[in-house]
Design an enzyme around this catalytic site. Structure first.
Site, PDB file in Angstrom:
ATOM      1  N   GLY A  53     -18.194 -12.634  -9.662  1.00 32.33           N
ATOM      2  CA  GLY A  53     -18.787 -13.389  -8.566  1.00 32.33           C
ATOM      3  C   GLY A  53     -17.671 -14.008  -7.755  1.00 32.33           C
ATOM      4  O   GLY A  53     -16.559 -14.174  -8.247  1.00 32.33           O
ATOM      5  N   THR A  54     -17.995 -14.355  -6.515  1.00 33.82           N
ATOM      6  CA  THR A  54     -16.894 -14.726  -5.648  1.00 33.82           C
ATOM      7  C   THR A  54     -16.919 -16.165  -5.146  1.00 33.82           C
ATOM      8  O   THR A  54     -16.469 -17.034  -5.867  1.00 33.82           O
ATOM      9  CB  THR A  54     -16.775 -13.715  -4.502  1.00 33.82           C
ATOM     10  OG1 THR A  54     -18.082 -13.440  -4.031  1.00 33.82           O
ATOM     11  CG2 THR A  54     -16.171 -12.434  -5.012  1.00 33.82           C
ATOM     12  N   THR A  55     -17.444 -16.446  -3.954  1.00 33.10           N
ATOM     13  CA  THR A  55     -17.094 -17.732  -3.340  1.00 33.10           C
ATOM     14  C   THR A  55     -18.192 -18.793  -3.453  1.00 33.10           C
ATOM     15  O   THR A  55     -19.353 -18.526  -3.155  1.00 33.10           O
ATOM     16  CB  THR A  55     -16.760 -17.516  -1.849  1.00 33.10           C
ATOM     17  OG1 THR A  55     -15.818 -16.459  -1.774  1.00 33.10           O
ATOM     18  CG2 THR A  55     -16.175 -18.762  -1.233  1.00 33.10           C
TER      19      THR A  55
END
Lengths: 282, 248
Positions: A53-55
């Site tokens: 997962g990122t931001t």
């Protein structure tokens, strides 16, 4: 009492009746450590490729805090999931967002949610916001070995503190170090771009709705420059997840309320692709 | 070497049961009853901190009478069991029935194997989608389970209160009516029975612990009714039932 029942059928094994901890994670560690997120057996010396997962961004405003996350999970150059959820209620008055290895992170959030609810039921009172932040750090500490093998989890925690009557934000490193952030913060692969946007757009007197707008602008900037962060997908109706925590508790902004704001941001970028400009003098 | 006396299993069981009953009979009572929006728990309990009623999981609550340290031990075990099951399966898979079974097995084992039985009586109650799905399990010190319908009372004056509830409880009581009924029954049956010729007892909000499982509440359905809210409610209850506005 000789029976041993891992999943809790039949009569209650001794650990259940033991006096002591109000922590569910500590109970699990005594009862069946393989159920902990860190209880996985990892292949020696190899790193594991799994969806990431990122931001996540969070920012305070007078009376509360907003947290928002994009919806993309990536595995290398492949988009593993278009609508993953990375912002969760930790309990009724706090929120946790996660970047890093999605599978481990989601499991850790689930454990953290049970941990807080368990404490509340056993002790009859909620943990303080600092106490909750510390419990999350303790859960992360067990994860260092997996982090070294490519399954790092980087959470962002925020909540409403009754004592200061405002929102507070906590960030973590992979060793379980806990740091209080002031005003705003971001974690994940796109966070450096999001943090730049937050720096320029955050003001002390932001209202709640403006804070929500700023969080979307920041995520848009992250998606603009980081391939692992997903922008708003209006064609599929996939919007960022935005949650607000104030004196009334946790509330996820429903999509129908969020969509006009997202459309406004996207429309703004048609005429000014880099987003709103900050004044040099203010 | 001395030869131990032979004591028949019947005698041992009877002695243990008498012992447990005596312990429970000293305690103040708890009433659990169905009302139109869910299940209500009312305990005579002057302590604000040592609860007799408590949340176990989303739809499940726990009520107990008897020795505090013993039922607290079981309560904590129940919370651990429920949270463990919810964590390893899903929140929907945590049921009152499995919890009642675990308690029954545990109490039964303690009753037969330990020197001293637990001096406790428990209720595990689960609120369902509809009133017909509500479940109230009553567990006694020896591990017996009874599946109750509508209401249950336990503690020192459990039998007297049960007789009163049998006469006065009906389906679809409102919150105020149910609270009034429970408090009246508790007040009319002090531990050891009412003293002959004494004034009827009056219970104040400070002597009561009240909680509900609300059927239509999202997520965790357990809610304590305490402090100001209880005092306010008592005002409402009083106005409808007692023009003089006496405390309950």
């Amino acid at each position: 009492m000789s029976g041993h029942d891992q999943r809790g059928f039949g009569f209650l094994p001794r650990q259940f009746l033991a006096a002591g901890t109000a922590s569910f994670a500590e109970f699990l560690a005594a009862h069946d450590p393989t159920m902990l997120p860190s209880g996985r057996v990892m292949p020696v010396g190899e790193s594991v490729d799994a969806p990431h997962g990122t931001t996540i961004v969070a920012l305070t405003y007078p009376g509360g805090v907003v947290m928002a996350g994009d919806r993309r999970a990536t595995m290398g150059n492949v988009i593993a999931q278009k609508d993953v959820e990375k912002v969760y209620p930790a309990d009724s008055s706090s929120v946790v967002g996660i970047a890093g290895a999605a599978g481990v992170a989601i499991e850790m959030v689930k454990l953290f949610q049970v941990e807080l609810e368990h404490y509340e039921k056993i002790e009859g009172t909620e943990l303080s916001l600092d106490g909750k932040a510390n419990r999350l750090a303790a859960l992360l500490r067990g994860n260092l070995g997996m982090a070294m093998q490519g399954l790092a989890v980087v959470p962002l925690f925020a909540g409403f503190d009754d004592e200061t009557a405002g929102g507070r934000i906590f960030s973590y490193d992979i060793t379980g170090g806990r740091y209080e952030e002031h005003r705003h913060h971001g974690v994940g692969s796109g966070s450096m771009f999001a943090r730049g946007a937050l720096k320029k757009l955050w003001r002390e007197d932001l209202g709640r709705d403006d804070a929500v707008r700023v969080s979307i602008e920041a995520l848009y900037d992250a998606a603009d420059d980081d391939s692992a962060t997903g922008g708003p997908d209006l064609a599929r109706g996939i919007l960022p997840i935005v949650a607000v925590v104030d004196v009334h508790g946790y509330r996820r902004i429903p999509d129908d309320e969020l969509e006009p704001v997202v459309r406004l941001v996207v429309a703004g970028r048609q005429s000014r692709p880099d987003g709103p400009t900050a004044s040099l003098t203010a | 070497m001395s030869i131990p006396y032979y004591v028949s299993p019947e005698q041992v069981t009877k002695d243990k049961a008498d012992f447990a009953r005596k312990g429970i009979a000293r305690g103040r009572s708890v009433v659990v009853l169905q009302y139109d929006a869910g299940l209500m728990f009312v305990a005579e309990n002057p302590s604000r901190a040592l609860h007799k009623i408590s949340e176990i999981y989303d739809r499940i609550a726990f009520a107990a009478v008897g020795k505090y340290n013993e039922f607290e031990n079981l309560r904590v075990a129940g919370v651990r069991l429920a949270d463990l099951r919810g964590y390893s399966y899903d929140r929907r898979d945590v049921t009152g029935r499995s919890l009642a079974n675990a308690y029954a097995q545990t109490l039964g084992t303690i009753f037969t194997e330990a020197q001293k039985p637990y001096e406790v009586e428990l209720v595990v109650a689960e609120v369902g989608e509809t009133p017909n799905d509500d479940q109230i399990y009553r567990l006694t010190f020896d591990g017996s389970v009874a599946d109750e319908y509508g209401f249950v009372a336990m503690g020192g004056s459990g039998e007297a209160i049960t007789a009163g509830l049998k006469e006065n409880w009906r389906e679809g009581l409102t919150f105020d009516q149910a609270l009034r009924l429970a408090v009246d029954q508790l007040a009319a049956a002090p531990v050891g029975g009412p003293a002959p010729g004494a004034e009827p007892r009056v219970l104040t909000p400070g002597q009561l612990e009240v909680a509900v499982l609300e059927r239509d509440r999202a997520g965790r359905k357990f809610r304590r009714i305490s402090g100001h809210r209880l005092a306010d409610l008592f005002g409402v209850v009083d106005d409808s039932a007692n023009a003089a506005g006496d405390p309950l």
